[in-house]
Design an enzyme around this catalytic site. Structure first.
Site, short mmCIF file in Angstrom:
data_model
loop_
_atom_site.label_atom_id
_atom_site.label_comp_id
_atom_site.label_asym_id
_atom_site.label_seq_id
_atom_site.Cartn_x
_atom_site.Cartn_y
_atom_site.Cartn_z
CG ASP A 115 33.42 45.76 34.60
OD1 ASP A 115 32.61 44.99 34.03
OD2 ASP A 115 33.15 46.37 35.65
CG HIS B 166 31.23 38.86 26.65
ND1 HIS B 166 31.71 39.63 27.68
CD2 HIS B 166 30.10 38.26 27.13
CE1 HIS B 166 30.90 39.51 28.74
NE2 HIS B 166 29.92 38.69 28.42
CG LEU C 213 53.18 39.82 27.11
CD1 LEU C 213 53.41 40.91 28.15
CD2 LEU C 213 52.04 40.22 26.18
#
Ligand code: FPP
Length: 249
Positions: free
Chosen positions: A21, A38, A132
């Site tokens: 955020d 972004h 991962l």
């Protein structure tokens, strides 16, 4: 001093989830449009993936686009979708090289077709990787997921595939979009907001929460190390007493 030196390998979280955020505020601070935030946020995504690969963390789940994000201005949504597409194109080879397995949770059929297809291809091409597991939450919200779970269990009940007594916590889990992913031990939220925003509400029943004022585009490897080091200082009791936990150790 790096926080990395404080991390005890044996005690690192198996699964880290992040609510990324603050991109918009980061851009505003430097007098720019939200999309610039972004884009910079996508660099932080790369940083945390790299850090998780280095630390051999098994699962990383990122809240990239919520069901509620569809209410944002059309230009921002389009910008985010094309950023997702270009980031996937740019980073896929690196993800493969590092043995990363890509997954998504959420209703990806709602995404533009080009993004949906690119995601499906990337998921397929990384499906056998054993490093991962990177899960992107896209067009995701917990209430959507829980609603879908209820619908599918009711359907099975109606078809007499299951009885009432078979509706257990395990059965519910196996009908969530996270069915193959263990619950996170650590949830991080950036930008000084103290909310869960409809993210993994079932899965975080015992998760340690870590909040930082750092805006997502400023979140770097060192910030992740710091969050993990903080997590390792905590005693996880799962409803038991501190004494019981030390006796078990
Ligand atoms: C929240 O910041 C962030 C988002 C809604 C989008 C997250 C997307 C990225 C980090 C970029 C691309 C992602 C990938 C996986 C390549 P905000 O816009 O709500 O910030 P604000 O609260 O300051 O307005």
């Amino acid at each position: 001093m790096s926080y990395k030196n404080l991390i005890i390998k044996e005690n690192r979280p198996n699964h880290i989830a992040i609510i990324m955020d603050g991109n918009g505020r980061w851009a505003k601070k430097i007098g720019n449009i939200r999309l610039v935030g972004h884009k910079k946020g996508a660099n932080s995504v790369n940083e945390v993936i790299e850090a998780c690969v280095e630390l051999e963390i098994k699962y990383l789940t990122l809240y990239a686009f919520s069901t509620e994000n569809w209410n944002r201005p059309k230009t921002e949504i389009e910008g985010l979708m094309s950023l997702l597409l270009s980031t996937l194109e740019k980073e896929l080879e690196k993800l493969k090289k590092h043995g990363v397995r890509l997954k998504t949770i959420g209703d990806i059929s709602k995404l533009p077709q080009s993004v949906e297809l690119k995601l499906k291809k990337a998921i397929e091409e990384t499906a056998t990787n054993t490093g991962l597991t990177l899960t992107l939450a896209l067009s995701y919200s917990s209430r959507w997921e829980i609603t879908e779970m209820v619908k599918s269990i009711v359907e099975k009940y109606k078809n007499t595939e299951i009885t009432e007594n078979e509706i257990t916590s395990n059965l519910i889990e196996s009908h969530l979009s996270t069915k193959d992913i263990p619950d996170p031990e650590l949830l991080i939220r950036t930008s000084g907001e103290y909310r869960l925003s409809n993210f993994l509400l079932w899965q975080i029943a015992y998760t340690e929460l870590y909040f930082t004022d750092t805006l997502w585009p400023d979140f770097k490897k060192e910030d992740l190390y710091k969050a993990i080091a903080d997590y390792q200082k905590r005693e996880r009791r799962f409803g038991k007493t501190g004494e019981q936990i030390s006796n078990e150790a």
